[in-house]
Design a protein around this motif. Structure first.
Motif, PDB file in Angstrom:
ATOM      1  N   GLY A  83      15.132 -74.355 104.651  1.00 23.23           N
ATOM      2  CA  GLY A  83      14.170 -74.862 103.682  1.00 23.23           C
ATOM      3  C   GLY A  83      13.921 -76.353 103.858  1.00 23.23           C
ATOM      4  O   GLY A  83      14.416 -76.979 104.816  1.00 23.23           O
ATOM      5  N   VAL A  84      13.168 -76.910 102.952  1.00 21.95           N
ATOM      6  CA  VAL A  84      12.853 -78.339 103.044  1.00 21.95           C
ATOM      7  C   VAL A  84      14.102 -79.156 102.702  1.00 21.95           C
ATOM      8  O   VAL A  84      14.431 -80.139 103.395  1.00 21.95           O
ATOM      9  CB  VAL A  84      11.681 -78.710 102.093  1.00 21.95           C
ATOM     10  CG1 VAL A  84      11.265 -80.155 102.324  1.00 21.95           C
ATOM     11  CG2 VAL A  84      10.484 -77.784 102.297  1.00 21.95           C
ATOM     12  N   VAL A  97       6.060 -82.691 102.407  1.00 22.32           N
ATOM     13  CA  VAL A  97       5.422 -81.443 102.834  1.00 22.32           C
ATOM     14  C   VAL A  97       4.147 -81.245 102.005  1.00 22.32           C
ATOM     15  O   VAL A  97       4.208 -80.900 100.823  1.00 22.32           O
ATOM     16  CB  VAL A  97       6.393 -80.248 102.642  1.00 22.32           C
ATOM     17  CG1 VAL A  97       5.733 -78.949 103.080  1.00 22.32           C
ATOM     18  CG2 VAL A  97       7.681 -80.484 103.421  1.00 22.32           C
ATOM     19  N   VAL A 100       3.462 -76.370 101.258  1.00 16.49           N
ATOM     20  CA  VAL A 100       4.748 -75.707 101.517  1.00 16.49           C
ATOM     21  C   VAL A 100       4.578 -74.408 102.308  1.00 16.49           C
ATOM     22  O   VAL A 100       5.489 -74.002 103.033  1.00 16.49           O
ATOM     23  CB  VAL A 100       5.535 -75.446 100.203  1.00 16.49           C
ATOM     24  CG1 VAL A 100       5.944 -76.743  99.542  1.00 16.49           C
ATOM     25  CG2 VAL A 100       4.765 -74.569  99.245  1.00 16.49           C
ATOM     26  N   PHE A 103       5.225 -74.921 105.929  1.00 18.70           N
ATOM     27  CA  PHE A 103       6.531 -75.421 106.375  1.00 18.70           C
ATOM     28  C   PHE A 103       7.403 -74.224 106.746  1.00 18.70           C
ATOM     29  O   PHE A 103       7.747 -73.411 105.887  1.00 18.70           O
ATOM     30  CB  PHE A 103       7.210 -76.239 105.279  1.00 18.70           C
ATOM     31  CG  PHE A 103       8.491 -76.902 105.714  1.00 18.70           C
ATOM     32  CD1 PHE A 103       8.471 -78.202 106.215  1.00 18.70           C
ATOM     33  CD2 PHE A 103       9.711 -76.232 105.644  1.00 18.70           C
ATOM     34  CE1 PHE A 103       9.653 -78.810 106.629  1.00 18.70           C
ATOM     35  CE2 PHE A 103      10.893 -76.842 106.061  1.00 18.70           C
ATOM     36  CZ  PHE A 103      10.858 -78.136 106.548  1.00 18.70           C
ATOM     37  N   HIS A 106      10.338 -72.635 104.471  1.00 19.98           N
ATOM     38  CA  HIS A 106      10.297 -73.148 103.098  1.00 19.98           C
ATOM     39  C   HIS A 106      10.893 -72.104 102.136  1.00 19.98           C
ATOM     40  O   HIS A 106      10.609 -70.909 102.242  1.00 19.98           O
ATOM     41  CB  HIS A 106       8.853 -73.459 102.686  1.00 19.98           C
ATOM     42  CG  HIS A 106       8.706 -73.706 101.224  1.00 19.98           C
ATOM     43  ND1 HIS A 106       8.143 -72.788 100.369  1.00 19.98           N
ATOM     44  CD2 HIS A 106       9.087 -74.745 100.453  1.00 19.98           C
ATOM     45  CE1 HIS A 106       8.172 -73.269  99.133  1.00 19.98           C
ATOM     46  NE2 HIS A 106       8.744 -74.448  99.167  1.00 19.98           N
TER      47      HIS A 106
END
Ligand code: SME
Length: 158
Positions: A83-84, A97, A100, A103, A106
Protein backbone atom coordinates in the motif's frame (compact mmCIF):
# COMPACT_ATOMS: atom_id res chain seq x y z
CA UNK A 1 -2.51 24.56 27.82
CA UNK A 2 -5.51 26.09 26.11
CA UNK A 3 -7.69 23.28 24.84
CA UNK A 4 -9.67 25.28 22.31
CA UNK A 5 -8.23 25.55 18.84
CA UNK A 6 -8.60 28.60 16.69
CA UNK A 7 -9.91 27.19 13.42
CA UNK A 8 -9.74 29.60 10.50
CA UNK A 9 -12.19 29.58 7.63
CA UNK A 10 -9.70 30.51 4.88
CA UNK A 11 -9.63 28.01 2.05
CA UNK A 12 -5.98 28.82 1.35
CA UNK A 13 -3.91 25.81 2.44
CA UNK A 14 -0.87 27.86 3.37
CA UNK A 15 -2.94 30.13 5.64
CA UNK A 16 -4.56 27.10 7.25
CA UNK A 17 -1.19 25.45 7.94
CA UNK A 18 0.36 28.70 9.18
CA UNK A 19 -2.51 29.02 11.65
CA UNK A 20 -2.63 25.42 12.89
CA UNK A 21 1.14 24.73 13.03
CA UNK A 22 1.96 26.89 16.10
CA UNK A 23 -1.18 25.59 17.80
CA UNK A 24 -0.06 21.99 17.29
CA UNK A 25 3.38 22.94 18.57
CA UNK A 26 1.80 24.38 21.73
CA UNK A 27 -0.51 21.39 22.14
CA UNK A 28 2.26 18.80 22.17
CA UNK A 29 5.20 20.73 23.61
CA UNK A 30 4.36 20.05 27.27
CA UNK A 31 3.42 16.40 26.80
CA UNK A 32 5.77 13.45 26.38
CA UNK A 33 3.26 10.72 25.73
CA UNK A 34 3.46 9.72 22.07
CA UNK A 35 -0.11 8.41 21.74
CA UNK A 36 -1.59 11.49 23.43
CA UNK A 37 0.32 13.74 21.06
CA UNK A 38 -0.56 11.74 17.93
CA UNK A 39 -4.21 11.81 19.01
CA UNK A 40 -4.21 15.58 19.40
CA UNK A 41 -2.33 16.15 16.13
CA UNK A 42 -4.93 14.03 14.28
CA UNK A 43 -7.78 15.91 15.94
CA UNK A 44 -6.29 19.36 15.27
CA UNK A 45 -5.65 18.56 11.59
CA UNK A 46 -9.13 17.08 11.17
CA UNK A 47 -10.72 20.18 12.71
CA UNK A 48 -8.79 22.61 10.54
CA UNK A 49 -8.91 20.75 7.22
CA UNK A 50 -11.86 18.40 7.59
CA UNK A 51 -10.01 15.77 5.56
CA UNK A 52 -11.75 12.44 4.98
CA UNK A 53 -9.21 10.54 7.12
CA UNK A 54 -6.09 11.63 8.97
CA UNK A 55 -4.02 9.58 11.35
CA UNK A 56 -1.03 7.50 12.19
CA UNK A 57 0.20 3.95 11.71
CA UNK A 58 2.94 2.88 14.12
CA UNK A 59 5.76 0.40 13.48
CA UNK A 60 5.29 -2.63 15.75
CA UNK A 61 7.17 -5.91 15.25
CA UNK A 62 7.98 -5.07 11.64
CA UNK A 63 4.50 -4.10 10.52
CA UNK A 64 2.40 -0.94 10.65
CA UNK A 65 -0.39 -1.01 13.21
CA UNK A 66 -3.23 1.50 13.28
CA UNK A 67 -2.66 4.32 15.76
CA UNK A 68 -4.58 7.48 16.68
CA UNK A 69 -6.72 8.82 13.83
CA UNK A 70 -9.82 10.80 12.92
CA UNK A 71 -12.26 9.51 10.34
CA UNK A 72 -13.93 6.23 9.41
CA UNK A 73 -12.66 2.89 10.74
CA UNK A 74 -9.54 1.70 8.91
CA UNK A 75 -7.41 -1.40 8.27
CA UNK A 76 -5.47 -2.26 11.39
CA UNK A 77 -2.26 -3.79 9.99
CA UNK A 78 -0.16 -3.00 6.93
CA UNK A 79 2.93 -4.99 5.88
CA UNK A 80 6.18 -3.26 4.96
CA UNK A 81 6.17 -2.39 1.26
CA UNK A 82 2.37 -2.81 0.95
CA UNK A 83 0.00 0.00 0.00
CA UNK A 84 0.93 3.65 0.12
CA UNK A 85 1.73 3.57 3.84
CA UNK A 86 3.91 0.45 3.68
CA UNK A 87 5.72 1.81 0.62
CA UNK A 88 6.43 5.17 2.27
CA UNK A 89 7.87 3.27 5.24
CA UNK A 90 9.93 0.85 3.11
CA UNK A 91 11.36 3.62 0.91
CA UNK A 92 11.61 6.20 3.68
CA UNK A 93 9.90 8.67 1.36
CA UNK A 94 6.99 11.08 1.34
CA UNK A 95 4.42 9.78 -1.14
CA UNK A 96 1.80 11.98 -2.78
CA UNK A 97 -0.76 9.91 -4.67
CA UNK A 98 -3.10 12.05 -6.82
CA UNK A 99 -5.31 9.09 -7.78
CA UNK A 100 -5.21 6.08 -5.48
CA UNK A 101 -6.70 3.83 -8.15
CA UNK A 102 -3.52 4.30 -10.17
CA UNK A 103 -1.20 3.35 -7.30
CA UNK A 104 -0.25 -0.33 -7.60
CA UNK A 105 -1.18 -2.13 -4.39
CA UNK A 106 -3.09 0.75 -2.86
CA UNK A 107 -5.02 -0.52 0.18
CA UNK A 108 -8.58 0.74 0.00
CA UNK A 109 -9.77 1.13 3.57
CA UNK A 110 -12.67 3.09 2.10
CA UNK A 111 -13.86 3.37 -1.48
CA UNK A 112 -14.53 7.08 -0.81
CA UNK A 113 -10.81 7.85 -0.60
CA UNK A 114 -9.47 9.22 -3.92
CA UNK A 115 -6.09 10.79 -3.16
CA UNK A 116 -3.55 10.46 -0.38
CA UNK A 117 -0.31 11.74 1.16
CA UNK A 118 1.88 9.65 3.47
CA UNK A 119 4.92 10.85 5.41
CA UNK A 120 7.36 8.82 7.51
CA UNK A 121 7.61 9.80 11.18
CA UNK A 122 11.16 9.59 12.53
CA UNK A 123 12.73 9.17 15.92
CA UNK A 124 16.31 10.07 15.11
CA UNK A 125 16.99 8.07 11.95
CA UNK A 126 14.53 5.32 12.75
CA UNK A 127 11.01 5.35 11.29
CA UNK A 128 8.52 4.85 14.10
CA UNK A 129 5.39 5.22 11.98
CA UNK A 130 3.70 7.15 9.21
CA UNK A 131 1.22 9.99 8.97
CA UNK A 132 -1.48 9.17 6.43
CA UNK A 133 -3.99 11.71 5.07
CA UNK A 134 -6.79 10.70 2.72
CA UNK A 135 -9.12 12.89 0.69
CA UNK A 136 -12.36 12.13 -1.10
CA UNK A 137 -11.15 14.47 -3.87
CA UNK A 138 -8.66 13.60 -6.61
CA UNK A 139 -5.27 15.41 -6.60
CA UNK A 140 -5.97 17.00 -3.25
CA UNK A 141 -2.38 17.08 -1.95
CA UNK A 142 0.68 18.89 -3.26
CA UNK A 143 4.06 20.23 -2.19
CA UNK A 144 2.43 22.73 0.20
CA UNK A 145 0.99 19.82 2.19
CA UNK A 146 4.33 18.05 2.05
CA UNK A 147 6.18 21.16 3.29
CA UNK A 148 3.92 21.76 6.30
CA UNK A 149 3.15 18.16 7.20
CA UNK A 150 6.91 17.49 7.27
CA UNK A 151 7.21 20.30 9.82
CA UNK A 152 4.38 18.80 11.85
CA UNK A 153 5.82 15.26 11.92
CA UNK A 154 9.23 16.69 12.86
CA UNK A 155 7.63 18.04 16.07
CA UNK A 156 6.76 14.51 17.20
CA UNK A 157 8.97 13.23 20.01
CA UNK A 158 8.69 9.55 20.90
N1 SME B 1 -4.67 3.65 1.75
C1 SME B 1 -3.62 3.28 2.68
C2 SME B 1 -4.15 2.43 3.80
C3 SME B 1 -4.55 3.19 4.99
S1 SME B 1 -6.03 3.91 4.89
O1 SME B 1 -6.20 4.73 3.70
C4 SME B 1 -6.47 4.73 6.25
C5 SME B 1 -2.52 2.57 1.95
O2 SME B 1 -2.64 2.24 0.77
O3 SME B 1 -1.49 2.33 2.56
Amino acid sequence: MAEDLNIISSTDKKDQYESILPQIEALISGENDLIANLANISAALKEQFNWFWVGFYLVKENELVLGPFQGPVACTRIQKGRGVCGTSWAKSEVLIVPDVELFPGHIACSSASRSEIVLPVYHGKEIIGVLDVDSEYLSHFNNVDEFYLKKIVSLIHA
